[in-house]
Design a protein around this motif. Structure first.
Motif, mmCIF file in Angstrom:
data_model
loop_
_atom_site.group_PDB
_atom_site.id
_atom_site.type_symbol
_atom_site.label_atom_id
_atom_site.label_comp_id
_atom_site.label_asym_id
_atom_site.label_seq_id
_atom_site.Cartn_x
_atom_site.Cartn_y
_atom_site.Cartn_z
ATOM 1 N N THR A 223 1.892 -1.833 -13.152
ATOM 2 C CA THR A 223 1.041 -0.703 -13.534
ATOM 3 C C THR A 223 1.880 0.519 -13.865
ATOM 4 N N TYR A 224 2.891 0.765 -13.032
ATOM 5 C CA TYR A 224 3.763 1.917 -13.269
ATOM 6 C C TYR A 224 4.516 1.784 -14.587
ATOM 7 N N LYS B 225 1.757 1.713 -3.576
ATOM 8 C CA LYS B 225 0.607 2.208 -4.336
ATOM 9 C C LYS B 225 0.392 3.693 -4.055
ATOM 10 N N MET C 166 2.989 5.672 -5.989
ATOM 11 C CA MET C 166 2.783 5.727 -7.431
ATOM 12 C C MET C 166 1.482 6.413 -7.828
ATOM 13 N N ARG C 167 0.457 6.319 -6.980
ATOM 14 C CA ARG C 167 -0.852 6.871 -7.339
ATOM 15 C C ARG C 167 -1.084 8.280 -6.809
ATOM 16 N N VAL C 168 -0.334 8.661 -5.758
ATOM 17 C CA VAL C 168 -0.591 9.959 -5.123
ATOM 18 C C VAL C 168 0.646 10.849 -5.109
ATOM 19 N N TRP D 52 0.811 -1.213 0.000
ATOM 20 C CA TRP D 52 0.000 0.000 0.000
ATOM 21 C C TRP D 52 0.846 1.266 0.000
ATOM 22 N N GLN E 79 2.301 2.409 -17.646
ATOM 23 C CA GLN E 79 2.009 3.825 -17.842
ATOM 24 C C GLN E 79 3.244 4.589 -18.283
ATOM 25 N N PRO F 259 2.344 11.636 -8.799
ATOM 26 C CA PRO F 259 1.421 12.448 -9.602
ATOM 27 C C PRO F 259 1.249 13.860 -9.053
ATOM 28 N N TYR G 245 5.779 10.805 -14.909
ATOM 29 C CA TYR G 245 4.525 11.461 -14.536
ATOM 30 C C TYR G 245 4.413 12.869 -15.129
ATOM 31 N N ASN H 267 1.963 -3.181 -8.496
ATOM 32 C CA ASN H 267 2.254 -1.738 -8.527
ATOM 33 C C ASN H 267 3.311 -1.418 -9.571
#
Length: 297
Positions: free
Chosen positions: A161-162, A11, A14-16, A8, A165, A19, A86, A158
């Motif tokens: 996905t990274y 995640k 990478m997601r918060v 987590w 992208q 970006p 990003y 994770n």
């Protein structure tokens, strides 16, 4: 650290975190990414830190007293590279072009003018994904050959996905075909025979072929995949070597001409990579995979 917590945290990173950094002005965002890289080195990713340092210590031509510094710079560079991916959707020649310097463009133009396609031999060195914007802003496009991103090649969700992208964002600038290891090799041959350029990371460890190029390297012997060699022999494509180095807040891309003979070209590219690693050891991505590409004499 508990595996679930680690999942987590990755995640969230990478997601918060990244970006959000990408929305800031470049100078502030890269300064914060560099600080995250320091935190990775000091506290958050000490396993990678120790692995990188351990492999660097195997190299007799490196200064053993500086390896701790090299491993820190490695973590910081990787964080800046992460931020690049990003920021790419918002990059333009106006807001980013001034940070990118390309030397030796005439070698690429000369190779393109031969009309048989060009193999861009790029090592896993520095923030090489930024080659897309650097060449696109100068009017040069190219295709890309990559390993297919699957559960087999990238088991961590994770990371998978990274990477997916990151490749998509980088490909925004390339302008050519995106060919993966799951595609037919005929796509590669057709692309080059049409006179296009294709980027390949020639020092990768994903090759399934037993055939390797062995060459003196960093006080030992390199064992590199020969896929680019086979492709160049079959298509007659020209080859150039490209590396990228950080210079302050900017990136300097260096394009070098290679011999027409594919075997000599790959050997020369290996020599160029060796020199680049000796100049900036922390730029090379493959320290943790060193036993797969290098051995002591």
């Amino acid at each position: 650290m508990n595996a679930s917590i680690q999942f987590w945290l990755k995640k969230f990173r990478m997601r918060v975190v990244f970006p959000a950094l990408a929305l800031l002005p470049a100078k502030q965002s890269y300064a914060l990414a560099t600080f995250i890289g320091f935190l990775d080195w000091k506290y958050l990713n000490t396993t990678e830190r120790m692995e990188v340092a351990q492999q660097m210590q195997q190299i007799p031509v490196l200064n053993a007293d500086l390896i701790d510094t090299y491993s820190k710079r490695f973590c910081q560079l990787m964080a800046r590279d992460t931020l690049d991916s990003y920021r790419m959707p918002r990059m333009t020649a106006g807001n980013t072009g001034h940070l990118l310097e390309v030397l030796g463009l005439e070698h690429l133009v000369a190779a393109e003018n031969k009309g048989k396609g060009v193999l861009l031999l790029v090592p896993h060195y520095g923030r090489y994904f930024m080659l897309g914007p650097a060449l696109r802003f100068l009017g040069h496009g190219f295709g890309v050959f990559t390993t297919a991103i699957t559960e087999a090649t990238a088991p961590d969700e994770n990371w998978r996905t990274y990477l997916t992208q990151k490749l998509k964002n980088g490909f925004m600038f390339c302008g050519g075909e995106w060919i993966t290891s799951d595609d037919s090799p005929l796509r590669i041959y057709a692309n080059l025979k049409a006179g296009n350029s294709l980027l390949m990371a020639f020092d990768g460890v994903e090759s399934t072929s037993d055939k390797k190029l062995s060459a003196p390297f960093l006080g030992g012997t390199a064992h590199l995949a020969t896929g680019s060699l086979r492709i160049a022999k079959r298509t007659g494509a020209a080859l150039v070597y490209i590396s990228v180095k950080e210079v302050g807040e900017s990136l300097k891309f260096e394009i070098s001409a290679l011999p027409e003979d594919p075997e000599l070209a790959l050997q020369e590219a290996t020599t160029c990579l060796e020199k680049d690693i000796q100049e900036m050891p922390w730029h090379w991505w493959l320290w943790r995979a060193l036993p797969r590409v290098w051995s002591r004499n």
